[in-house]
Design a protein around this motif. Sequence first.
Motif, PDB file in Angstrom:
ATOM      1  N   CYS A   1      -9.515  -7.047 -10.116  1.00  0.00           N
ATOM      2  CA  CYS A   1     -10.570  -7.552  -9.231  1.00  0.00           C
ATOM      3  C   CYS A   1     -11.306  -6.340  -8.663  1.00  0.00           C
ATOM      4  O   CYS A   1     -10.877  -5.735  -7.689  1.00  0.00           O
ATOM      5  N   THR A   2     -12.407  -5.968  -9.287  1.00  0.00           N
ATOM      6  CA  THR A   2     -13.094  -4.721  -8.954  1.00  0.00           C
ATOM      7  C   THR A   2     -14.424  -4.982  -8.247  1.00  0.00           C
ATOM      8  O   THR A   2     -15.041  -6.031  -8.427  1.00  0.00           O
ATOM      9  N   PRO A   3     -14.885  -4.005  -7.443  1.00  0.00           N
ATOM     10  CA  PRO A   3     -16.115  -4.217  -6.660  1.00  0.00           C
ATOM     11  C   PRO A   3     -17.376  -4.306  -7.498  1.00  0.00           C
ATOM     12  O   PRO A   3     -18.382  -4.860  -7.047  1.00  0.00           O
TER      13      PRO A   3
ATOM     14  N   ASN B   1       0.824  -1.203   0.000  1.00  0.00           N
ATOM     15  CA  ASN B   1       0.000   0.000   0.000  1.00  0.00           C
ATOM     16  C   ASN B   1       0.859   1.254   0.000  1.00  0.00           C
ATOM     17  O   ASN B   1       0.404   2.321  -0.436  1.00  0.00           O
ATOM     18  N   PHE B   2       2.087   1.144   0.485  1.00  0.00           N
ATOM     19  CA  PHE B   2       2.911   2.321   0.758  1.00  0.00           C
ATOM     20  C   PHE B   2       4.127   2.421  -0.150  1.00  0.00           C
ATOM     21  O   PHE B   2       5.071   3.148   0.145  1.00  0.00           O
ATOM     22  N   ILE B   3       4.096   1.699  -1.273  1.00  0.00           N
ATOM     23  CA  ILE B   3       5.131   1.829  -2.287  1.00  0.00           C
ATOM     24  C   ILE B   3       4.461   2.040  -3.639  1.00  0.00           C
ATOM     25  O   ILE B   3       3.256   1.811  -3.795  1.00  0.00           O
ATOM     26  N   SER B   4       5.233   2.484  -4.617  1.00  0.00           N
ATOM     27  CA  SER B   4       4.697   2.750  -5.950  1.00  0.00           C
ATOM     28  C   SER B   4       4.727   1.474  -6.784  1.00  0.00           C
ATOM     29  O   SER B   4       5.762   1.089  -7.337  1.00  0.00           O
ATOM     30  N   THR B   5       3.604   0.794  -6.845  1.00  0.00           N
ATOM     31  CA  THR B   5       3.467  -0.447  -7.616  1.00  0.00           C
ATOM     32  C   THR B   5       2.007  -0.684  -7.949  1.00  0.00           C
ATOM     33  O   THR B   5       1.114  -0.189  -7.246  1.00  0.00           O
ATOM     34  N   VAL B   6       1.765  -1.440  -9.010  1.00  0.00           N
ATOM     35  CA  VAL B   6       0.383  -1.816  -9.337  1.00  0.00           C
ATOM     36  C   VAL B   6      -0.050  -3.030  -8.538  1.00  0.00           C
ATOM     37  O   VAL B   6      -1.236  -3.389  -8.529  1.00  0.00           O
ATOM     38  N   ALA B   7       0.899  -3.669  -7.847  1.00  0.00           N
ATOM     39  CA  ALA B   7       0.590  -4.885  -7.071  1.00  0.00           C
ATOM     40  C   ALA B   7      -0.022  -4.499  -5.730  1.00  0.00           C
ATOM     41  O   ALA B   7       0.606  -4.605  -4.678  1.00  0.00           O
ATOM     42  N   LYS B   8      -1.258  -4.034  -5.769  1.00  0.00           N
ATOM     43  CA  LYS B   8      -1.969  -3.599  -4.569  1.00  0.00           C
ATOM     44  C   LYS B   8      -3.336  -4.275  -4.500  1.00  0.00           C
ATOM     45  O   LYS B   8      -3.892  -4.696  -5.522  1.00  0.00           O
ATOM     46  N   SER B   9      -3.872  -4.304  -3.295  1.00  0.00           N
ATOM     47  CA  SER B   9      -5.225  -4.836  -3.101  1.00  0.00           C
ATOM     48  C   SER B   9      -5.917  -4.089  -1.966  1.00  0.00           C
ATOM     49  O   SER B   9      -6.685  -4.671  -1.214  1.00  0.00           O
ATOM     50  N   ASN B  10      -5.656  -2.793  -1.875  1.00  0.00           N
ATOM     51  CA  ASN B  10      -6.222  -1.983  -0.797  1.00  0.00           C
ATOM     52  C   ASN B  10      -7.532  -1.315  -1.228  1.00  0.00           C
ATOM     53  O   ASN B  10      -7.741  -0.124  -1.037  1.00  0.00           O
ATOM     54  N   PHE B  11      -8.405  -2.117  -1.820  1.00  0.00           N
ATOM     55  CA  PHE B  11      -9.681  -1.623  -2.312  1.00  0.00           C
ATOM     56  C   PHE B  11     -10.664  -2.789  -2.338  1.00  0.00           C
ATOM     57  O   PHE B  11     -10.270  -3.960  -2.352  1.00  0.00           O
ATOM     58  N   ALA B  12     -11.943  -2.460  -2.342  1.00  0.00           N
ATOM     59  CA  ALA B  12     -12.983  -3.486  -2.405  1.00  0.00           C
ATOM     60  C   ALA B  12     -12.936  -4.182  -3.763  1.00  0.00           C
ATOM     61  O   ALA B  12     -12.542  -3.572  -4.761  1.00  0.00           O
TER      62      ALA B  12
ATOM     63  N   ALA C   1     -10.669  -3.198   3.191  1.00  0.00           N
ATOM     64  CA  ALA C   1      -9.477  -3.709   2.509  1.00  0.00           C
ATOM     65  C   ALA C   1      -8.230  -3.219   3.231  1.00  0.00           C
ATOM     66  O   ALA C   1      -8.098  -2.029   3.546  1.00  0.00           O
ATOM     67  N   THR C   2      -7.308  -4.141   3.481  1.00  0.00           N
ATOM     68  CA  THR C   2      -6.089  -3.820   4.218  1.00  0.00           C
ATOM     69  C   THR C   2      -4.843  -3.869   3.352  1.00  0.00           C
ATOM     70  O   THR C   2      -3.768  -3.442   3.783  1.00  0.00           O
ATOM     71  N   GLY C   3      -4.968  -4.391   2.150  1.00  0.00           N
ATOM     72  CA  GLY C   3      -3.803  -4.662   1.321  1.00  0.00           C
ATOM     73  C   GLY C   3      -3.478  -6.145   1.275  1.00  0.00           C
ATOM     74  O   GLY C   3      -2.561  -6.564   0.572  1.00  0.00           O
ATOM     75  N   ARG C   4      -4.233  -6.948   2.033  1.00  0.00           N
ATOM     76  CA  ARG C   4      -4.095  -8.398   1.950  1.00  0.00           C
ATOM     77  C   ARG C   4      -4.779  -8.881   0.675  1.00  0.00           C
ATOM     78  O   ARG C   4      -5.895  -8.454   0.380  1.00  0.00           O
ATOM     79  N   PHE C   5      -4.131  -9.783  -0.042  1.00  0.00           N
ATOM     80  CA  PHE C   5      -4.716 -10.329  -1.260  1.00  0.00           C
ATOM     81  C   PHE C   5      -5.666 -11.464  -0.877  1.00  0.00           C
ATOM     82  O   PHE C   5      -5.412 -12.641  -1.129  1.00  0.00           O
ATOM     83  N   CYS C   6      -6.773 -11.075  -0.289  1.00  0.00           N
ATOM     84  CA  CYS C   6      -7.735 -12.033   0.248  1.00  0.00           C
ATOM     85  C   CYS C   6      -9.014 -11.285   0.590  1.00  0.00           C
ATOM     86  O   CYS C   6      -9.011 -10.061   0.741  1.00  0.00           O
ATOM     87  N   ASN C   7     -10.094 -12.034   0.745  1.00  0.00           N
ATOM     88  CA  ASN C   7     -11.328 -11.422   1.225  1.00  0.00           C
ATOM     89  C   ASN C   7     -11.304 -11.234   2.738  1.00  0.00           C
ATOM     90  O   ASN C   7     -12.143 -10.534   3.300  1.00  0.00           O
TER      91      ASN C   7
END
Length: 352
Positions: free
Chosen positions: A309-311, A45-56, A67-73
Amino acid sequence: MAYMWITGLTIFLTQILTLLVSECRAKVPAIIVFGDSSVDSGNNNFISTVAKSNFAPYGRDFPGGYATGRFCNGRLPTDYLSEAFGLKQSIPAYLDPMYSIQDFATGVCFASAGSGYDNATADVLGVIPLWQELENYKDYQRELEIFLGAEQEKEIITEALYIMSLGTNDFLENYYAIPGRRSQFTIQQYQDFLIGLAEDFVEQLYALGARKLSLTGLPPMGCLPLERATNFMHPDSCAKEYNDLALEFNGKLEQLVAKLNNELSGMKVLFANPYDLLLQLITAPSLYGFENAEVGCCGSGTFEMGIMCTPDHPLTCTDADKYVFWDAFHLTDRANQIISSYLFKDLKSNFL
């Protein structure tokens, strides 16, 4: 009379549980995590990358529903292991400014989604390489000493359980996706190269005070929904080549663990192997109450992960507990819980 007996039994079981939790706390005061998206609790979440999951919809089943940035529900295996050891319910990411050294004293995560043993793997998506995870850990040690004092800091560093979980990206994101490493190594040579990197990393951890380590093996990579979807020779089937590779690499990791235990005096290294259980979850999901193990819950479940993976994807499932996979690459909260319960048995017998 029956009520009094049940009440007494409840009190007795509560006291036993309290004693077990106290024992866990005493022998494993913290869990310290290195690796990739299988254990990253939000550092990306705190670096410049597209590898994020901090969204619904990521995190929709996490406590609080965010969403915490974990690649999980929901939660990761390391979160469940932390709770099983009598520590907190979730392990915070080291780069998250919401947390302080007081929070990190009982558990901290340095992992970065998209990383691997090979520095070149981290370069693919511009994430935190393993060497930088180690540098962040050194900073953590210094902060912990200032916070607790040298004696207590040393006790936590020595008694903490260290968990490493990575390697999949080195093959699927790097070796087989980009020609660079393939032009330098055969697949067997690349495996040996990674084993050498793993050995060097563990030796550095040992020099810094680590004495309890769990080294996690590879999953059946060929059965990940993304690999099944792109298995054009045998549509929707697990890619045997990748599964065989995972088994071969796990054998090398197991040999490395035996070598480390023999050479590093006072250190206990455990090989944590999720392969067989994961394969059973995938090939016989109904035994565990799952209904789908071929695709992920999010979107079509075949290609979507991260920013794909979008809401608002109309195909996203309503009940992730019925699925082994959350997206095309990562497990659901429920699958993570099953895996962690399985791994905890060996961890408990070796480190408590």
